[in-house]
Design a protein around this motif. Structure first.
Motif, mmCIF file in Angstrom:
data_model
loop_
_atom_site.group_PDB
_atom_site.id
_atom_site.type_symbol
_atom_site.label_atom_id
_atom_site.label_comp_id
_atom_site.label_asym_id
_atom_site.label_seq_id
_atom_site.Cartn_x
_atom_site.Cartn_y
_atom_site.Cartn_z
ATOM 1 N N LEU A 116 46.890 26.852 -34.106
ATOM 2 C CA LEU A 116 48.209 26.286 -34.413
ATOM 3 C C LEU A 116 49.227 27.354 -34.778
ATOM 4 C CD1 LEU A 116 48.856 23.313 -34.101
ATOM 5 C CD2 LEU A 116 46.413 23.666 -34.486
ATOM 6 N N TRP A 117 48.773 28.585 -35.038
ATOM 7 C CA TRP A 117 49.722 29.655 -35.313
ATOM 8 C C TRP A 117 50.521 30.026 -34.071
ATOM 9 C CZ3 TRP A 117 51.130 31.100 -39.982
ATOM 10 C CH2 TRP A 117 50.267 30.879 -41.059
ATOM 11 N N TYR A 118 49.914 29.843 -32.894
ATOM 12 C CA TYR A 118 50.607 30.233 -31.659
ATOM 13 C C TYR A 118 50.812 29.058 -30.700
ATOM 14 C CZ TYR A 118 45.906 30.218 -29.593
ATOM 15 O OH TYR A 118 44.654 29.843 -29.156
ATOM 16 N N ALA A 119 50.535 27.845 -31.159
ATOM 17 C CA ALA A 119 50.494 26.676 -30.271
ATOM 18 C C ALA A 119 51.808 26.406 -29.552
ATOM 19 C CB ALA A 119 50.067 25.432 -31.063
ATOM 20 N N PHE A 120 52.916 26.894 -30.090
ATOM 21 C CA PHE A 120 54.215 26.611 -29.479
ATOM 22 C C PHE A 120 54.873 27.864 -28.907
ATOM 23 C CE2 PHE A 120 53.346 23.522 -32.842
ATOM 24 C CZ PHE A 120 53.302 22.363 -32.076
ATOM 25 N N SER A 121 54.082 28.936 -28.772
ATOM 26 C CA SER A 121 54.609 30.157 -28.164
ATOM 27 C C SER A 121 54.699 30.031 -26.645
ATOM 28 C CB SER A 121 53.716 31.345 -28.526
ATOM 29 O OG SER A 121 52.399 31.163 -28.025
ATOM 30 N N GLU A 122 53.931 29.111 -26.070
ATOM 31 C CA GLU A 122 53.974 28.791 -24.639
ATOM 32 C C GLU A 122 53.838 27.273 -24.509
ATOM 33 O OE1 GLU A 122 54.455 30.966 -22.261
ATOM 34 O OE2 GLU A 122 53.579 32.908 -22.838
ATOM 35 N N ARG A 123 54.018 26.776 -23.288
ATOM 36 C CA ARG A 123 53.730 25.365 -23.015
ATOM 37 C C ARG A 123 52.268 25.284 -22.562
ATOM 38 N NH1 ARG A 123 59.073 25.847 -20.818
ATOM 39 N NH2 ARG A 123 58.205 26.165 -18.733
ATOM 40 N N PHE A 124 51.401 24.861 -23.484
ATOM 41 C CA PHE A 124 49.963 24.996 -23.275
ATOM 42 C C PHE A 124 49.309 23.717 -22.737
ATOM 43 C CE2 PHE A 124 50.087 28.550 -26.479
ATOM 44 C CZ PHE A 124 49.572 29.530 -25.631
ATOM 45 N N VAL A 125 48.249 23.950 -21.959
ATOM 46 C CA VAL A 125 47.277 22.925 -21.583
ATOM 47 C C VAL A 125 45.984 23.246 -22.318
ATOM 48 C CG1 VAL A 125 45.917 21.916 -19.699
ATOM 49 C CG2 VAL A 125 48.290 22.625 -19.281
ATOM 50 N N LEU A 126 45.355 22.232 -22.897
ATOM 51 C CA LEU A 126 44.062 22.414 -23.550
ATOM 52 C C LEU A 126 42.976 22.171 -22.508
ATOM 53 C CD1 LEU A 126 44.735 20.422 -26.861
ATOM 54 C CD2 LEU A 126 45.337 22.796 -26.311
ATOM 55 N N PRO A 127 42.310 23.231 -22.023
ATOM 56 C CA PRO A 127 41.392 23.053 -20.895
ATOM 57 C C PRO A 127 39.919 23.036 -21.304
ATOM 58 C CG PRO A 127 42.003 25.359 -21.055
ATOM 59 C CD PRO A 127 42.567 24.658 -22.285
ATOM 60 N N VAL A 128 39.248 21.943 -21.011
ATOM 61 C CA VAL A 128 37.786 21.936 -21.039
ATOM 62 C C VAL A 128 37.389 21.836 -19.567
ATOM 63 C CG1 VAL A 128 35.711 20.798 -21.867
ATOM 64 C CG2 VAL A 128 37.764 20.834 -23.300
ATOM 65 N N SER A 129 37.263 22.989 -18.935
ATOM 66 C CA SER A 129 37.206 23.064 -17.478
ATOM 67 C C SER A 129 35.793 23.281 -16.959
ATOM 68 C CB SER A 129 38.104 24.213 -16.985
ATOM 69 O OG SER A 129 37.477 25.464 -17.243
ATOM 70 N N HIS A 130 35.696 23.403 -15.639
ATOM 71 C CA HIS A 130 34.417 23.624 -14.971
ATOM 72 C C HIS A 130 33.736 24.902 -15.460
ATOM 73 C CE1 HIS A 130 37.387 25.927 -12.677
ATOM 74 N NE2 HIS A 130 36.403 26.713 -12.308
#
Length: 629
Positions: A410-424
């Motif tokens: 959460l310290w950097y959560a708004f430094s970019e437009r993020f996607v939270l990926p639980v990927s392959h």
């Protein structure tokens, strides 16, 4: 030339690296009297079209080199039409004849066969309403919840692949049931090795024939749009395989790849790296991206391997890479290419998204290109993924000593437009499935998984979940077999799917949850209860706030007090320990009442029950904006 498809202006743009629709000019184009071919091979001595009608013999169907220095060979060959196979015979400067597939081919033979196919893509689209309204349907600040899927192993019939057409209704039904707003396909572009999952692409303008024709893929996209589902395609401009019939040493020289092996060869993936500073290569790649948005109506591209493009020393030791002209490790040509790519997509397709798989702290990946950013719409938050999965893989007895693995993001959560990926990438090669990563016995593993999913949906950031995670797959992903759909005969696995569906519904309906890029859209209520491994957070924006409280231990907690912004009745929107989800049924009887008792810096608070390894999501019974408390 009389039969040329390229104007002088086309050639000018191509050589400047600013022709973004090469697929309309290069490749094979069936006509009444034969097929017109156009190929870029500037260092070839001769180029011929090889096909069945000429016995695949060089010299019988030669192409002519344009006299403008473009390196483009052209010509019309009679006796070859739609559906016919062909390759190019290319005579190198040393006199060797190479057989190469067409880099611009719209269709290829199904691997391991490797010829290109003359094709005239013909599909009557029915998604006009979707295309005209998709920007409003899925705005960037809206609820993007993405289901990542590998077509060859999602579902099969008697061990064989389903076609694009066959999978369309099955996939749409499942995605609608689970509540996702979009699907993301691992690369569907033609690739010679199935086991690469599509990440070793050779057909940058052709879908894989393993699942049907180009029109079949168009049907799949069209069908998903008819069901209100957006389509994101994984796209790989970071590297390409060295197969003899492909792009490598295409005309006997390093044409598409960088001529210096320190910049043109990827040691980790044993593949070639594009020469991003070569204008014609930039035109080729950007045209490929535009092609899938234009011809296949894709709603977005997820760009693979961005970090490997940005750094000259990526996967290299000292002495194995050459600094840029300023002495740094940044690949300046790749940076320029990515900015140009995103600028063109934004200009031509303002209502689509581009998503970067970028695993470092490169600044402003989602910043505007004209202001020095890379111009992506969103970026995968690999740090969140790593820390969160690390935390949840730990036995709860150890979690108090790793509390920051949840809070640090959460310290950097708004430094970019993020996607939270639980990927392959997180459920393969010995990493185990998402469910199997969880500690404890079967009940605790499933409870931990439900808790993780709830935390993901309340945490700021768009959501991405790889196929199988939504049903609690025990076995890690294997691209050779379909998912274990029989698990849904078990009520506890049906409960996991039901939870995903309910979380997706809340994400769509509760406006506060989808304000993922607004720093004012998140507030910690309490992030300091390390001893009990409890986290309480609030999404305060929107018609009403949403609160999530997460008990990361198997100990039920009664009388647990948290601060709230208002009094009155707060509804229990979701409780991951509900019997409906396979839990034990510990909860708050559907809601709690907040009292005027100050706590956590707020005037109101509530005592509540926290279920074991459970999450409780709350919202006020009435909107705070209507003046009632």
């Amino acid at each position: 030339m009389a039969d040329s498809r390229l104007s002088d202006y086309d050639v000018f743009l191509f050589r400047q690296g600013r022709h973004y629709r090469l697929y309309e000019r290069l490749g094979s184009f069936p006509e009444e009297d034969g097929t017109c071919f156009a190929l870029w091979a500037p260092n070839a001595r001769e180029v011929s079209v090889l096909c069945d009608s000429n016995g695949w013999t060089p010299g019988i169907a030669p192409l002519n080199l344009r006299e403008d220095g473009s390196g483009i060979w052209e010509g019309t060959v009679s006796g070859i039409s739609i559906g016919d196979l062909y390759k190019y015979g290319i005579k190198t400067d040393s006199g060797e004849w190479l057989q190469k597939g067409d880099p611009m081919a719209r269709r290829w033979e199904t691997p391991p066969r490797s010829a290109s196919m003359v094709w005239n893509v013909d599909h009557e689209w029915t998604d006009r309403e979707w295309m005209e309204s998709r920007g409003k349907r899925l705005p960037l600040d809206g609820p993007w919840s993405v289901y990542e899927i590998h077509l060859g192993s999602w579902k099969r019939r008697d061990g064989s692949f389903l076609s694009y057409r066959e999978i369309a209704p099955l996939l749409a039904d499942h995605v609608v049931q689970a509540g996702f707003t979009a699907v993301e396909f691992l690369p569907v572009m033609e690739h010679p090795f199935y086991g690469s999952w599509g990440y070793q692409v050779l057909g940058y303008f052709a879908p894989s024939g393993r699942y049907g024709s180009p029109e079949d893929l168009m049907y799949l996209v069209d069908y998903l749009h008819s069901r209100g589902i957006a389509v994101i395609l994984d796209w790989v401009p970071s590297h390409f395989p060295s197969d003899a019939h492909g792009l490598a040493r295409f005309d006997g020289t390093a044409l598409y790849e960088h001529p210096d092996s320190r910049r043109g060869y990827h040691p980790q993936w044993t593949s070639c790296i594009f020469d991003y500073g070569r204008h014609e290569v930039r035109s080729f790649l950007i045209s490929s991206a535009v092609f899938w948005l234009d011809m296949y109506h894709a709603d977005g591209l997820r760009v693979d391997g961005v970090a490997s493009m940005l750094y000259l020393d990526y996967c290299r030791e000292r002495g194995e890479w050459e600094p840029n002209r300023y002495g740094g490790r940044e690949n300046l040509e790749a940076v320029s290419f990515l900015r140009e790519l995103n600028s063109e997509i934004s200009r031509s397709f303002p209502d689509v998204v581009t998503v970067a798989e970028e695993s470092t702290d490169w600044p402003r990946v989602t910043g505007p290109a004209h202001l020095g950013g890379l111009g992506f719409s969103m970026k995968w938050d690999m740090g969140w993924m790593h820390d969160t999965l690390s935390y949840f893989s730990r036995d709860p007895i150890h979690r108090p000593w790793h509390h920051e693995e949840i809070t640090f993001g959460l310290w950097y959560a708004f430094s970019e437009r993020f996607v939270l990926p639980v990927s392959h990438d997180e459920v393969v090669y010995g990493k185990r499935s998402l469910l199997s990563k969880m500690p404890g016995d079967q009940w605790r593993k499933k409870a931990n998984l439900r808790l993780l999913l709830a935390l993901m949906f309340v945490h700021p950031g768009k959501k991405l979940l790889f196929m199988g995670c939504e049903i609690g797959q025990w076995r890690e992903w294997d691209h050779e077999v379909e998912l274990d759909w029989a698990l849904l005969d078990d009520p506890s696995h049906r409960g996991i799917l039901r939870l995903v569906s309910d979380l997706n519904r809340l994400y769509r309906e509760e406006e506060a949850l989808s304000r993922d890029f607004d720093p004012d859209g998140f507030r910690w209520i309490d992030c300091s209860d390390r001893g009990q491994s409890v986290f309480a957070m609030m999404r305060p924006s929107g018609p009403r706030p949403v609160v999530g409280v997460f008990n990361c231990t198997p100990i039920p907690r009664t009388g647990y007090r948290i601060g709230l912004p208002s009094g009155g009745r707060w509804l229990e929107l979701c409780n991951t320990d509900s019997n409906d989800y396979g839990g034990s049924g510990v909860g708050n009887m559907g809601g709690v009442s907040a009292d005027e008792v100050a706590c956590h810096g707020m005037s109101f608070s509530v005592e509540m029950v926290l279920p074991p390894l459970g999450a409780v999501i709350l919202a006020p019974e009435t909107s705070l904006s209507d003046g009632r408390r």
